[in-house]
Design a protein around this motif. Structure first.
Motif, short mmCIF file in Angstrom:
data_model
loop_
_atom_site.label_atom_id
_atom_site.label_comp_id
_atom_site.label_asym_id
_atom_site.label_seq_id
_atom_site.Cartn_x
_atom_site.Cartn_y
_atom_site.Cartn_z
N GLY A 25 18.01 -19.44 0.70
CA GLY A 25 18.96 -19.40 1.75
C GLY A 25 18.92 -18.96 3.11
O GLY A 25 19.86 -18.86 3.33
N GLU A 26 17.65 -18.28 3.27
CA GLU A 26 17.64 -18.51 5.00
C GLU A 26 16.64 -20.03 5.66
O GLU A 26 16.15 -19.85 4.66
CB GLU A 26 16.74 -17.36 5.22
N LEU A 27 16.41 -19.95 6.83
CA LEU A 27 15.64 -20.94 7.36
C LEU A 27 15.26 -20.20 8.50
O LEU A 27 16.09 -19.93 9.54
CB LEU A 27 16.41 -22.36 7.32
N THR A 28 13.84 -20.23 9.01
CA THR A 28 13.07 -19.80 10.01
C THR A 28 13.03 -20.94 10.96
O THR A 28 12.11 -21.52 10.62
CB THR A 28 12.85 -18.60 10.04
N MET A 29 13.23 -20.55 12.34
CA MET A 29 12.54 -21.95 13.49
C MET A 29 12.03 -20.70 14.90
O MET A 29 12.24 -19.60 14.69
CB MET A 29 13.46 -21.84 14.25
N MET A 30 10.68 -21.98 14.23
CA MET A 30 10.11 -20.69 15.92
C MET A 30 10.41 -21.74 17.02
O MET A 30 10.34 -22.71 16.64
CB MET A 30 8.35 -21.00 15.38
N LEU A 31 10.57 -21.13 18.09
CA LEU A 31 11.03 -20.96 19.43
C LEU A 31 10.05 -21.16 20.33
O LEU A 31 9.36 -20.45 20.42
CB LEU A 31 12.57 -21.22 20.05
N THR A 32 9.24 -21.44 21.04
CA THR A 32 8.73 -22.04 21.95
C THR A 32 8.40 -21.92 23.06
O THR A 32 9.38 -22.54 23.61
CB THR A 32 7.00 -22.81 21.29
N ASN A 33 8.29 -21.00 23.97
CA ASN A 33 7.95 -21.44 25.60
C ASN A 33 7.27 -21.79 25.83
O ASN A 33 6.14 -20.99 26.62
CB ASN A 33 9.32 -20.26 26.05
N ARG A 34 6.92 -23.22 26.65
CA ARG A 34 5.37 -22.39 27.15
C ARG A 34 5.15 -23.19 29.00
O ARG A 34 4.20 -22.95 29.43
CB ARG A 34 4.31 -24.04 26.52
N GLY A 35 6.24 -23.01 29.11
CA GLY A 35 6.84 -22.95 30.73
C GLY A 35 6.64 -21.19 31.58
O GLY A 35 5.99 -20.81 30.65
N PRO A 36 6.55 -21.36 32.43
CA PRO A 36 5.60 -20.71 33.82
C PRO A 36 6.62 -19.10 33.62
O PRO A 36 6.46 -18.21 34.51
CB PRO A 36 5.25 -20.98 34.70
N TYR A 37 7.44 -19.44 32.95
CA TYR A 37 8.96 -18.04 33.32
C TYR A 37 9.53 -18.03 32.54
O TYR A 37 9.91 -19.03 31.79
CB TYR A 37 9.88 -19.21 34.69
N ARG A 38 10.74 -16.86 32.24
CA ARG A 38 11.40 -16.66 31.40
C ARG A 38 12.41 -17.09 31.18
O ARG A 38 13.24 -17.69 32.30
CB ARG A 38 11.96 -14.75 31.33
N ARG A 39 12.43 -17.50 29.09
CA ARG A 39 14.52 -18.94 29.89
C ARG A 39 15.58 -18.11 28.77
O ARG A 39 14.70 -17.37 27.72
CB ARG A 39 14.14 -20.32 28.55
N THR A 40 15.98 -17.99 29.62
CA THR A 40 16.89 -17.64 28.11
C THR A 40 18.82 -18.69 28.62
O THR A 40 19.54 -18.82 29.95
CB THR A 40 17.78 -16.15 29.18
N GLU A 41 18.93 -19.34 27.41
CA GLU A 41 19.60 -20.66 27.44
C GLU A 41 20.42 -20.54 25.89
O GLU A 41 19.49 -20.36 25.48
CB GLU A 41 18.98 -21.72 27.97
N LEU A 83 24.38 -24.21 18.37
CA LEU A 83 24.00 -23.43 19.60
C LEU A 83 23.75 -22.33 19.30
O LEU A 83 24.46 -21.77 18.39
CB LEU A 83 25.39 -23.56 20.47
N ILE A 84 22.54 -21.97 19.66
CA ILE A 84 22.32 -20.72 19.64
C ILE A 84 21.80 -19.58 21.20
O ILE A 84 21.16 -20.37 22.62
CB ILE A 84 20.93 -20.24 18.97
N ASP A 85 22.34 -18.67 21.55
CA ASP A 85 21.97 -17.77 22.38
C ASP A 85 21.01 -17.77 23.05
O ASP A 85 20.40 -16.22 21.99
CB ASP A 85 23.02 -17.33 23.11
N ALA A 86 19.92 -18.17 23.07
CA ALA A 86 18.45 -18.00 23.06
C ALA A 86 17.96 -17.55 24.31
O ALA A 86 18.01 -17.67 25.05
CB ALA A 86 17.41 -19.26 22.48
N SER A 87 17.31 -15.89 23.83
CA SER A 87 15.98 -15.60 24.82
C SER A 87 14.27 -15.95 24.69
O SER A 87 14.18 -15.13 23.59
CB SER A 87 16.71 -14.39 25.15
N LEU A 88 13.98 -16.27 25.29
CA LEU A 88 12.28 -16.65 25.38
C LEU A 88 11.74 -16.50 26.57
O LEU A 88 11.88 -17.09 27.22
CB LEU A 88 12.12 -17.76 25.19
#
Length: 398
Positions: A25-41, A83-88
Motif C-alpha cells: 500500500g505504499e510507493l516510494t519515489m527517488m527524487l534526484t537533483n543533479r543541479g549545482p544548487y538546492r531546489r525547493t519547489e 503536486l508535492i512540496d519537495a526540498s532537494l
C-alpha cells in the motif's frame, strides 16, 4: 572525504527507500537533483499512475511523506497531477513516499479570487509575490488599465485578501499604494502590457488587451493556483469577433507564472507579443536575451520609493526580442517584448514574473541569476523504487 560522506548519505537514503518500498500500500519515489544548487519547489507527477501503483482508490486519500517520515504538503490538480512540496539539497537523491490516508491541513500558499467591490479585480499570490488583472466592471467605468499589475510583498504569509478587506472597510487609511508593513502596489500599469500580458501586433501597432469577461478557478491551493480567463470578442486589425483566452498557473516558491494564451476567430496570421512596459523614469536597466526580457522598474513614484520592482517575461524556446516604441502614454517609452511571428491562434506558452528588492531578490544582478536558473532548470528526475533490482543505474555512479 566529502565524496565518502556523500556516498554514505546516498547509501542511507537508499536503505530507507528500499525498506519502505516493501510495505504493502505504499510507493516510494527517488527524487534526484543533479543541479549545482538546492531546489525547493513544487514537483508534479501523474496522479492516476501513482494511485494505481500504490493501490490507492481515491485521490483525496493520497498522503505524501518526506525523507524524515513526516507528511509534506501535496495537492491534486484539476488536470490529474499530484503536486508535492519537495526540498532537494544540491547533488542529492531524496526519498518521498506516497501512502493511503487522510492528508493533514497545510497552509494555503497559492490562491486567487475576484473582488467585485473593487471593479471586479482578479488578484492572486504565492509566498513570494502577488499580481492582479482587471475585470468587466473596470471596463464599464472607462478606466484604461490593460496589463498585469504587480503587488510586492515581504512575507510568505498571504496578504492579498487582507489588503482588499482593509481597502473595503476603510479606504481613507488603506490605499493599495501605502505600505502597511508587508508591501504595496507601487507598479504603474495603465494602458500598457504591465508585467507580462500578451497582445497581437501588426507592423508596429499593438492591439492591447483590455479586461477579462469571464473567469473560472481550476485550482486554488495549497501549492498551485490555476485560473482561466475569457476575453470579450473584439475587432483586431480588420478581423471581427476575435476572442482571447488565457490559462494562468502559479506555484508555491516560484517568482514566475505560467501563461497559456490562444485566440479564437483569427483568419490571418499576426505577430503575438508578450513583455514588460518600460517607464521613462528608467530606460537603462533593460536586458534582452534570446529567451527573456527583464527590467528593473523604477516604481510609480521613484522619487519617493527607494527600491526596485524587478519584472520579466520568459520563453521556453529562443525568440526574437526587441523594444517596441508604440502604444506610448504618459511616463511610458515602450515595451521590451518577445515576438512570435506568423501566429495563427494556437496555444502559446510563456512565463512572466516579478520580485521585490526589499524581499528576497535584492539586486538586478540577482534577478538575472534567478531568471537564468529558472530557464536552465531541468525537471527533477523521478524513479519508482521497488526493491534492489529497480535501483536506477545512475545511483551507482554518484
Amino acid at each position: 572525504m566529502e565524496y565518502e560522506k556523500f556516498m554514505k548519505t546516498i547509501a542511507i537514503l537508499l536503505a530507507g527507500c528500499i525498506a519502505v518500498s516493501l510495505n504493502a500500500g505504499e510507493l516510494t519515489m527517488m527524487l534526484t537533483n543533479r543541479g549545482p544548487y538546492r531546489r525547493t519547489e513544487v514537483i508534479e507527477i501523474d496522479a492516476g499512475g501513482i494511485m494505481r501503483m500504490a493501490g490507492i482508490a481515491r485521490p483525496e486519500k493520497i498522503m505524501v511523506k518526506g525523507p524524515d517520515g513526516k507528511e509534506v504538503a501535496s495537492q491534486i490538480t484539476h488536470d490529474g497531477l499530484l503536486l508535492i512540496d519537495a526540498s532537494l539539497p544540491l547533488d542529492s537523491a531524496v526519498c518521498y513516499t506516497v501512502t493511503e490516508g487522510t492528508p493533514g491541513q497545510f497552509p494555503v500558499w497559492c490562491s486567487g479570487n475576484q473582488y467585485p467591490f473593487r471593479k471586479d479585480d482578479f488578484a492572486w499570490e504565492n509566498d513570494l509575490i502577488a499580481f492582479r488583472i482587471y475585470g468587466p466592471a473596470l471596463r464599464k467605468s472607462g478606466e484604461k488599465s490593460y496589463g498585469t499589475d504587480v503587488w510586492v510583498k515581504n512575507t510568505p504569509e498571504p496578504v492579498v485578501a487582507k489588503r482588499y478587506e482593509e481597502y473595503r472597510t476603510d479606504r481613507a487609511n488603506n490605499s493599495f499604494h501605502k505600505d502597511n508593513g508587508n508591501g504595496l502596489d507601487a507598479y504603474a500599469v495603465g494602458p500598457t502590457l504591465g508585467c507580462g500580458a500578451p497582445a497581437l501586433m501588426d507592423g508596429d501597432s499593438i492591439a492591447f488587451p483590455y479586461c477579462y469577461e469571464n473567469y473560472k478557478i481550476l485550482d486554488n491551493g495549497p501549492l498551485r493556483m490555476t485560473v482561466e480567463f475569457d476575453y470579450p470578442p473584439v475587432n483586431v486589425f480588420g478581423e471581427t469577433g476575435v476572442v482571447e483566452h488565457r490559462r494562468l498557473t502559479l506555484d508555491k516558491g516560484s517568482h514566475f507564472c505560467r501563461q497559456d494564451v490562444w485566440y479564437d476567430g483569427l483568419k490571418h496570421p499576426h505577430r503575438l507579443i508578450a513583455g514588460v512596459v518600460i517607464h521613462s523614469a528608467d530606460t537603462t536597466n533593460i536586458v534582452l536575451g534570446d529567451r527573456y526580457v527583464h527590467y528593473a522598474d523604477p516604481t510609480d513614484r521613484p522619487g519617493k520609493h527607494k527600491f526596485k520592482i524587478f519584472v520579466a517575461t520568459l520563453f521556453p524556446r529562443k525568440i526574437r526580442t526587441e523594444i517596441v516604441r508604440s502604444g506610448l502614454s504618459k511616463g511610458v517609452v515602450g515595451h521590451a517584448v518577445g515576438i512570435y511571428d506568423n501566429y495563427k491562434g494556437e496555444q502559446f506558452t510563456y512565463y512572466f514574473g516579478s520580485a521585490w528588492s526589499k524581499y528576497d531578490v535584492p539586486t538586478h544582478e540577482d534577478w538575472h541569476k534567478c531568471i537564468e536558473n529558472f530557464l536552465s532548470r531541468k525537471k527533477v528526475h523521478i524513479e519508482i523504487i521497488r526493491g534492489l533490482k529497480k535501483i536506477p543505474e545512475y545511483i551507482r555512479h554518484f
